[in-house]
Structures are given as structure tokens and as C-alpha cells.
Design a protein around this motif. Structure first.
Motif, PDB file in Angstrom:
ATOM      1  N   GLY A  67     -12.468  30.731  19.168  1.00 20.57           N
ATOM      2  CA  GLY A  67     -13.090  30.095  18.022  1.00 20.57           C
ATOM      3  C   GLY A  67     -12.132  29.964  16.857  1.00 20.57           C
ATOM      4  N   ALA A  68     -12.546  29.176  15.876  1.00 19.77           N
ATOM      5  CA  ALA A  68     -11.745  28.995  14.668  1.00 19.77           C
ATOM      6  C   ALA A  68     -11.771  30.258  13.820  1.00 19.77           C
ATOM      7  CB  ALA A  68     -12.275  27.810  13.873  1.00 19.77           C
ATOM      8  N   ASN A  69     -10.769  30.406  12.974  1.00 21.10           N
ATOM      9  CA  ASN A  69     -10.652  31.563  12.098  1.00 21.10           C
ATOM     10  C   ASN A  69     -11.279  31.234  10.747  1.00 21.10           C
ATOM     11  OD1 ASN A  69      -9.667  33.736  10.439  1.00 21.10           O
ATOM     12  ND2 ASN A  69      -8.016  34.046  11.927  1.00 21.10           N
ATOM     13  N   GLY A  70     -12.129  32.121  10.245  1.00 23.90           N
ATOM     14  CA  GLY A  70     -12.771  31.894   8.962  1.00 23.90           C
ATOM     15  C   GLY A  70     -11.854  32.050   7.769  1.00 23.90           C
ATOM     16  N   ASP A  71     -10.661  32.613   7.968  1.00 18.56           N
ATOM     17  CA  ASP A  71      -9.689  32.771   6.887  1.00 18.56           C
ATOM     18  C   ASP A  71      -8.955  31.454   6.697  1.00 18.56           C
ATOM     19  OD1 ASP A  71      -7.669  33.394   5.130  1.00 18.56           O
ATOM     20  OD2 ASP A  71      -6.859  35.062   6.313  1.00 18.56           O
ATOM     21  N   PRO A  72      -9.109  30.781   5.549  1.00 16.64           N
ATOM     22  CA  PRO A  72      -8.470  29.474   5.373  1.00 16.64           C
ATOM     23  C   PRO A  72      -6.953  29.527   5.381  1.00 16.64           C
ATOM     24  CG  PRO A  72      -9.430  30.252   3.306  1.00 16.64           C
ATOM     25  CD  PRO A  72      -9.894  31.184   4.374  1.00 16.64           C
ATOM     26  N   LYS A  73      -6.358  30.716   5.229  1.00 12.31           N
ATOM     27  CA  LYS A  73      -4.904  30.848   5.214  1.00 12.31           C
ATOM     28  C   LYS A  73      -4.336  31.152   6.601  1.00 12.31           C
ATOM     29  CE  LYS A  73      -4.871  32.507   0.429  1.00 12.31           C
ATOM     30  NZ  LYS A  73      -4.488  33.626  -0.475  1.00 12.31           N
ATOM     31  N   ALA A  74      -5.201  31.368   7.582  1.00 14.84           N
ATOM     32  CA  ALA A  74      -4.735  31.718   8.918  1.00 14.84           C
ATOM     33  C   ALA A  74      -4.188  30.478   9.634  1.00 14.84           C
ATOM     34  CB  ALA A  74      -5.878  32.326   9.725  1.00 14.84           C
ATOM     35  N   PRO A  75      -3.233  30.674  10.560  1.00  8.88           N
ATOM     36  CA  PRO A  75      -2.696  29.524  11.304  1.00  8.88           C
ATOM     37  C   PRO A  75      -3.758  28.775  12.094  1.00  8.88           C
ATOM     38  CG  PRO A  75      -1.325  31.485  11.615  1.00  8.88           C
ATOM     39  CD  PRO A  75      -2.566  31.936  10.916  1.00  8.88           C
ATOM     40  N   ASP A  76      -4.781  29.492  12.568  1.00  7.28           N
ATOM     41  CA  ASP A  76      -5.858  28.868  13.336  1.00  7.28           C
ATOM     42  C   ASP A  76      -7.125  28.735  12.498  1.00  7.28           C
ATOM     43  OD1 ASP A  76      -6.249  31.594  13.174  1.00  7.28           O
ATOM     44  OD2 ASP A  76      -7.056  31.797  15.213  1.00  7.28           O
ATOM     45  N   ALA A  77      -6.936  28.473  11.210  1.00  2.00           N
ATOM     46  CA  ALA A  77      -8.082  28.377  10.298  1.00  2.00           C
ATOM     47  C   ALA A  77      -9.020  27.249  10.719  1.00  2.00           C
ATOM     48  CB  ALA A  77      -7.594  28.135   8.871  1.00  2.00           C
ATOM     49  N   ALA A  78     -10.287  27.445  10.438  1.00  9.23           N
ATOM     50  CA  ALA A  78     -11.295  26.431  10.731  1.00  9.23           C
ATOM     51  C   ALA A  78     -10.988  25.162   9.947  1.00  9.23           C
ATOM     52  CB  ALA A  78     -12.676  26.948  10.362  1.00  9.23           C
ATOM     53  N   SER A  79     -11.191  24.029  10.569  1.00 12.27           N
ATOM     54  CA  SER A  79     -10.949  22.755   9.907  1.00 12.27           C
ATOM     55  C   SER A  79     -12.031  22.478   8.862  1.00 12.27           C
ATOM     56  CB  SER A  79     -10.949  21.615  10.928  1.00 12.27           C
ATOM     57  OG  SER A  79     -10.858  20.364  10.276  1.00 12.27           O
ATOM     58  N   THR A  80     -11.603  21.943   7.724  1.00 10.41           N
ATOM     59  CA  THR A  80     -12.543  21.467   6.701  1.00 10.41           C
ATOM     60  C   THR A  80     -12.160  20.044   6.283  1.00 10.41           C
ATOM     61  OG1 THR A  80     -11.198  22.530   4.978  1.00 10.41           O
ATOM     62  CG2 THR A  80     -13.098  23.768   5.824  1.00 10.41           C
ATOM     63  N   ASP A  81     -11.610  19.297   7.233  1.00  4.66           N
ATOM     64  CA  ASP A  81     -11.150  17.934   6.986  1.00  4.66           C
ATOM     65  C   ASP A  81     -12.212  16.945   7.465  1.00  4.66           C
ATOM     66  OD1 ASP A  81      -9.851  15.530   6.705  1.00  4.66           O
ATOM     67  OD2 ASP A  81      -8.122  16.064   7.956  1.00  4.66           O
ATOM     68  N   GLU A  82     -12.860  16.271   6.520  1.00  3.39           N
ATOM     69  CA  GLU A  82     -13.891  15.307   6.891  1.00  3.39           C
ATOM     70  C   GLU A  82     -13.322  14.128   7.671  1.00  3.39           C
ATOM     71  OE1 GLU A  82     -17.072  15.006   6.897  1.00  3.39           O
ATOM     72  OE2 GLU A  82     -17.594  16.889   5.915  1.00  3.39           O
ATOM     73  N   ALA A  83     -12.033  13.864   7.537  1.00  2.00           N
ATOM     74  CA  ALA A  83     -11.433  12.737   8.244  1.00  2.00           C
ATOM     75  C   ALA A  83     -11.459  12.928   9.760  1.00  2.00           C
ATOM     76  CB  ALA A  83      -9.997  12.510   7.763  1.00  2.00           C
ATOM     77  N   THR A  84     -11.469  14.182  10.207  1.00  7.58           N
ATOM     78  CA  THR A  84     -11.480  14.464  11.653  1.00  7.58           C
ATOM     79  C   THR A  84     -12.738  15.216  12.084  1.00  7.58           C
ATOM     80  OG1 THR A  84     -10.276  16.534  11.279  1.00  7.58           O
ATOM     81  CG2 THR A  84      -8.963  14.555  11.717  1.00  7.58           C
ATOM     82  N   ALA A  85     -13.740  15.243  11.229  1.00 12.67           N
ATOM     83  CA  ALA A  85     -14.903  16.109  11.469  1.00 12.67           C
ATOM     84  C   ALA A  85     -15.887  15.553  12.490  1.00 12.67           C
ATOM     85  CB  ALA A  85     -15.637  16.362  10.154  1.00 12.67           C
ATOM     86  N   ASN A  86     -15.859  14.272  12.754  1.00 10.59           N
ATOM     87  CA  ASN A  86     -16.906  13.662  13.591  1.00 10.59           C
ATOM     88  C   ASN A  86     -16.325  12.939  14.802  1.00 10.59           C
ATOM     89  OD1 ASN A  86     -19.218  14.291  11.796  1.00 10.59           O
ATOM     90  ND2 ASN A  86     -18.094  12.987  10.368  1.00 10.59           N
ATOM     91  N   PRO A  87     -15.702  13.681  15.714  1.00  7.57           N
ATOM     92  CA  PRO A  87     -15.132  13.010  16.889  1.00  7.57           C
ATOM     93  C   PRO A  87     -16.193  12.475  17.844  1.00  7.57           C
ATOM     94  CG  PRO A  87     -14.970  15.389  17.132  1.00  7.57           C
ATOM     95  CD  PRO A  87     -15.468  15.135  15.742  1.00  7.57           C
ATOM     96  N   TYR A  88     -17.404  13.038  17.788  1.00  3.43           N
ATOM     97  CA  TYR A  88     -18.455  12.638  18.707  1.00  3.43           C
ATOM     98  C   TYR A  88     -19.735  12.321  17.925  1.00  3.43           C
ATOM     99  CZ  TYR A  88     -15.327  15.780  21.265  1.00  3.43           C
ATOM    100  OH  TYR A  88     -14.230  16.424  21.751  1.00  3.43           O
ATOM    101  N   PRO A  89     -20.460  11.294  18.321  1.00  3.82           N
ATOM    102  CA  PRO A  89     -21.741  11.020  17.657  1.00  3.82           C
ATOM    103  C   PRO A  89     -22.800  12.031  18.091  1.00  3.82           C
ATOM    104  CG  PRO A  89     -21.421   9.508  19.487  1.00  3.82           C
ATOM    105  CD  PRO A  89     -20.146  10.303  19.361  1.00  3.82           C
ATOM    106  N   LEU A  90     -23.836  12.168  17.287  1.00  3.25           N
ATOM    107  CA  LEU A  90     -24.963  13.009  17.676  1.00  3.25           C
ATOM    108  C   LEU A  90     -25.731  12.351  18.815  1.00  3.25           C
ATOM    109  CD1 LEU A  90     -26.404  14.076  14.190  1.00  3.25           C
ATOM    110  CD2 LEU A  90     -25.081  15.474  15.785  1.00  3.25           C
TER     111      LEU A  90
END
Length: 492
Positions: free
Chosen positions: A44-67
Motif C-alpha cells: 500500500g501507499a505510505n501515509g507520510d507525504p515525505k516518504a519515497p512511496d508516499a500516497a499520491s495526491t495528484d488530481e491529474a492522475t487520480a482517475n485512471p478508471y471510471p466508476l
């Protein structure tokens, strides 16, 4: 995202990359992986925004798949009538959730036998008299060797109600809110009796008590400090509601190492789960339903107006409860994130990998399949899930649901993906409208702007409000209660 997909958990090291190690839980998850033919999972993604594997918060790539379209059947047919939804689509979505996401509840569970363990007349807040009862629900397995499950629930009702009262059931410890205290005279009698009994058992204590006559073993409790901010229980009671606290951990531990005990373990006789069997979220929802069973027998309770509430993981459980038990009339879902009101298909904040690894015990074993793309058979990711949060919210329709979030600046982390939850709620509004109810917005969920913080969208049966607090729904409680009275057509 490609970089993360190259990382994997092996059967041996499944708990070593960003997941707290728990040998018993790791062994249980590894056994489920073997049963499914899975050799690795994506971390899973890392909740620490400074971690190398930090969770994404980029809306530009947030929706790769439709609902997934909740109003289109799996064979592509549109759902255009309430009857189609009721008879075809709703059962189909519920069945997929049971098989692939939350798991099935066994049909042959032993009955729950409730009894009142303690009762107390208390005062909440500034002079609000209530009656509080602590209940124990015994679930005994007829097979030898399995310990019984003892559900715990606290029911608090206004003491001076002149009519049946609605009740909001909440997930949390079943502790008395304001236990009544002995008077000064009663405390002196208790103290004298205690000292006499102790001195009889140990005569050497008698001269000690004589030297310290002002010391009381049982004295009056210290006075409570006045808090000018009404607590959530006080607000509920002031609105003419009662509340029930159902302790989810009395039904099932919040830990993968506990899956062979609790109600899940009892159902399986201590054996491991099958891939389609229930996880903790469904077990907690089951406990809430058994609490409803008892509340419906209480003549002081309005059984047509019993609601369910929860925050965070218990917000997920509250949504699962509402989706699968049609008796609950209303729900307040606080900051529930993925597995709750936030789409699993969104690449933002928490990921499917977080639920499939660290919190896998919440879910059915089959859910692990959707965390294997690029690392193991069956090579699936969130895009293969035939259902998502919009469909789960829609399972509640047309009953009223209030979706609540806070703001990241106050502690309701971006991890929870508030915007994703708004998108799912907007799309679920289509089902509410089909059934003659009102949603939060009319339009394409992908382009619908979020309401401003503190702007309530609560004109209809599906409501949304983002308060300016943190990881709690307390700031929305007064708004929820006013809204609930209106949509449930209750006169205060």
C-alpha cells in the motif's frame, strides 16, 4: 504508479514493507494467499507525504478508471425503473460485494441472547436526565471448545420522554456516560462497611484505620468540571433522540490474528476463513444488526427511526451496516475513506494495497485478488472490481444517508480522499433520483465541483457536508440531527 507496481510482498515477507508485522496475522494472510494462488501483493501507499512511496495526491492522475455504472447491469442493460433496481440490480450489486469485497455472513449462526447487565439513572450535560442500560448479548457455540462471544451494548434514552424516541446507534465502547455517584451519607455507610469487613479479615488493619479516621476508602466522587461545549451524547439527548453504543471489538477483533476467534472464529469452529467469507467490517455490521434486534423490542424506542453512525474504519462499518440491513432508517458516515464512501478505483491517498495488506482482515479473502496486477496471478487491480463506492452508497437508497468529512488542515488527512468521496456520492445520487428521492447534485461526477467547506448539501435524502474540523464527525452532529428529523418526518 508504475514504480510502485514493481514492488511486491512475497508469502514470506508480506508484512515487511510498510505494514506492521504481526506473525499470526501474517501467517493467516499467507494461508489465504495460498488458497487463492497468489504469490505476492502490491504494498500500500505510505501515509507520510515525505516518504519515497508516499500516497499520491495528484488530481491529474487520480482517475485512471471510471466508476462502474450502478444503473447498468453486468450484461450491459440500462436500469430505468425502480422495479429493475429493486428486483435485478440491487441484489446483483449486493451479491458482488458479499463475494468479492466484504464477505458473506454465515446463515447458521447461533442466536444472540441479550440481557440487561446493569441499569443506571444518570444526568448528561446540564441537567438532562437519562436512563442508561448496559446489555450483554451472549452467542454460545454448541460445539465444544469454542468460547462464547459476548456482545456489549449501551442504550441511553431520555428519562422524561413522552413518546417513543429515535435512536442513533454508534460504534464504540459501551461505557456508561455519567455513572451516578453515592451521596455523602451513602458513602459513609459504604466506607464503614468496608472498614469493618477488612478489619474482620485482617485485625491488624483496625489500629491503622483508627490512626487515619479522616481517610475514607469510599468517598464521594470529585465533582465533574463544567464543559461549556455540549458533547455528542448531550447533543443527541437534547434533540430528543436516544443513542446506543455497540462495541465492535466485542464481536470481532480489529486484527488479522483474531480471525479464528470472535464471531468469525466461532462461525468457523476456529478454522481459517474461506475466500468468500466475511471480514471484520461485515462482522461489526452484524453486531449492529443484532443490537437493532434488541432495540426493536424496547417499547420506549421508535424502531422505525433507528440510525447507524461511525467514523473512520467504523464509518466504513456503518455504511456496510446500512447497505445490508434495510431496517436501519438513516446513517451518518464520518471520514470513512476507501472501503467506505471513497472509490477504490481512485489513485489518490489510500490504495487497494493498503486494505489488502495491512487491513486485509476487514475484507473478504477474495479482495486480495485485486492487488496482484504485475506481481502475481490472477493479475487484477482495482479496475477489475465490478463495484465501487458509488454502488455501495446506492445500496442504501432511498433511505437517508449523510456523508461527513473534515479538512486536511485540521487533521482529516488527504489520505481519506474527500473529493473522491464527493464524486461517489454525486454518482450515487442517480440511484436516489430513480427511486424518487433526492441526491446531492445532478450531473457528471467527474466534473462536479465540491461544495465549499461548511456548505451543506442536505436538501434531500442523500446529504454531504465537509466541516472545518479534523478526523471526527462531531461538528456535523447538530446538522445531521436537524436534517434527520426533517427527512424522517419527525416533529421535535
Amino acid at each position: 504508479m508504475m514504480l510502485r507496481s514493481l514492488l511486491s510482498f512475497s508469502l514470506v515477507a508480506v508484512a515487511t514493507a510498510g505494514v506492521a508485522q504481526n506473525p499470526a496475522a501474517d501467517a493467516d494472510r499467507a494461508a489465504m494467499m495460498r488458497a487463492l494462488g497468489i504469490t505476492a501483493l502490491i504494498p500500500g501507499a505510505n501515509g507520510d507525504p515525505k516518504a519515497p512511496d508516499a500516497a499520491s495526491t495528484d488530481e491529474a492522475t487520480a482517475n485512471p478508471y471510471p466508476l462502474p455504472d450502478a444503473l447498468r447491469t453486468t450484461d450491459g442493460r440500462p436500469v430505468r425503473t425502480a422495479a429493475q433496481w429493486r428486483d435485478v440490480q440491487r441484489p446483483a450489486i449486493a451479491a458482488i460485494y458479499e463475494r468479492e469485497v466484504y464477505g458473506r455472513v454465515p446463515a447458521d449462526l447461533p442466536p444472540v441472547r441479550w440481557h440487561v447487565d446493569a441499569s443506571d439513572a444518570e444526568t448528561i450535560g446540564f441537567g438532562r436526565a437519562v436512563t442508561a442500560r448496559r446489555l450483554i448479548g451472549e452467542v454460545a457455540d454448541p460445539r465444544p471448545g469454542m468460547p462464547p462471544v459476548r456482545l456489549r451494548m449501551l442504550v441511553v434514552l431520555p428519562a422524561r420522554a413522552t413518546a417513543k424516541v429515535p435512536v442513533l446507534m454508534m460504534f464504540g465502547p459501551a461505557a456508561f456516560p455519567a455513572p451516578s455517584q453515592p451521596t455523602a451519607d451513602e458513602s459513609e455507610r459504604i466506607d464503614a462497611a468496608l472498614k469493618a469487613l477488612l478489619a474482620e479479615r485482617d485485625p491488624a488493619l483496625k489500629p491503622i484505620f483508627a490512626r487515619h479516621q479522616a481517610h475514607m476508602l469510599a468517598g464521594p466522587a470529585a465533582p465533574r468540571r463544567f464543559d461549556p461545549t455540549p458533547s455528542v451524547p448531550e447533543q443527541i439527548i437534547a434533540a430528543g433522540w436516544g443513542y446506543a453504543m455497540i462495541d465492535p471489538l466485542s464481536a470481532q477483533a480489529d486484527d488479522g490474528s483474531g480471525l479464528r476467534s470472535g464471531i468469525i472464529g466461532l462461525a468457523n469452529g476456529g478454522a481459517p476463513r474461506r475466500p468468500d467469507q466475511w471480514g471484520a467490517l461485515r462482522a461489526w455490521a452484524w453486531a449492529a444488526s443484532r443490537g437493532f434486534d434488541w432495540l426493536a423490542t424496547d417499547p420506549a424506542v421508535d424502531a422505525t427511526r433507528i440510525g447507524i453512525e461511525g467514523v473512520s474504519r467504523y464509518g466504513k462499518a456503518a455504511l456496510v451496516t446500512m447497505a445490508f440491513d434495510p431496517r436501519f432508517a438513516v446513517a451518518l458516515l464520518g471520514s470513512s475513506g476507501k472501503g467506505g464512501t471513497t472509490p477504490l478505483r481512485r489513485h489518490f491517498g489510500e490504495e487497494v494495497g493498503n486494505l489488502a495488506t495491512g487491513e486485509y482482515h476487514w475484507m473478504a479473502g477474495n479482495f486480495l485478488k485485486y492487488d496482484t496486477k504485475g506481481v502475481s496471478p490472477p493479475q487484477l487491480d482495482a479496475s477489475a472490481l465490478p463495484v465501487d463506492a458509488n454502488g455501495l452508497i446506492a445500496l442504501c437508497a432511498p433511505r437517508p444517508v449523510y456523508v461527513s468529512y473534515g479538512i486536511p488542515a485540521a487533521g482529516d488527512a488527504p489520505w481519506l480522499d474527500q473529493r473522491g468521496s464527493w464524486m461517489a456520492t454525486v454518482d450515487a445520487s442517480r440511484v436516489y433520483r430513480l427511486l424518487g428521492a433526492s441526491g446531492v447534485a445532478d450531473g457528471d461526477y467527474r466534473n462536479m465541483p465540491m461544495p465549499a467547506v461548511l456548505e451543506a448539501r442536505d436538501a434531500g435524502e442523500l446529504a454531504w457536508r465537509q466541516h472545518d474540523g479534523g478526523h471526527t464527525d462531531a461538528p456535523n452532529i447538530p446538522h445531521f440531527l436537524t436534517w434527520a428529523d426533517r427527512v424522517l418526518k419527525r416533529v421535535r
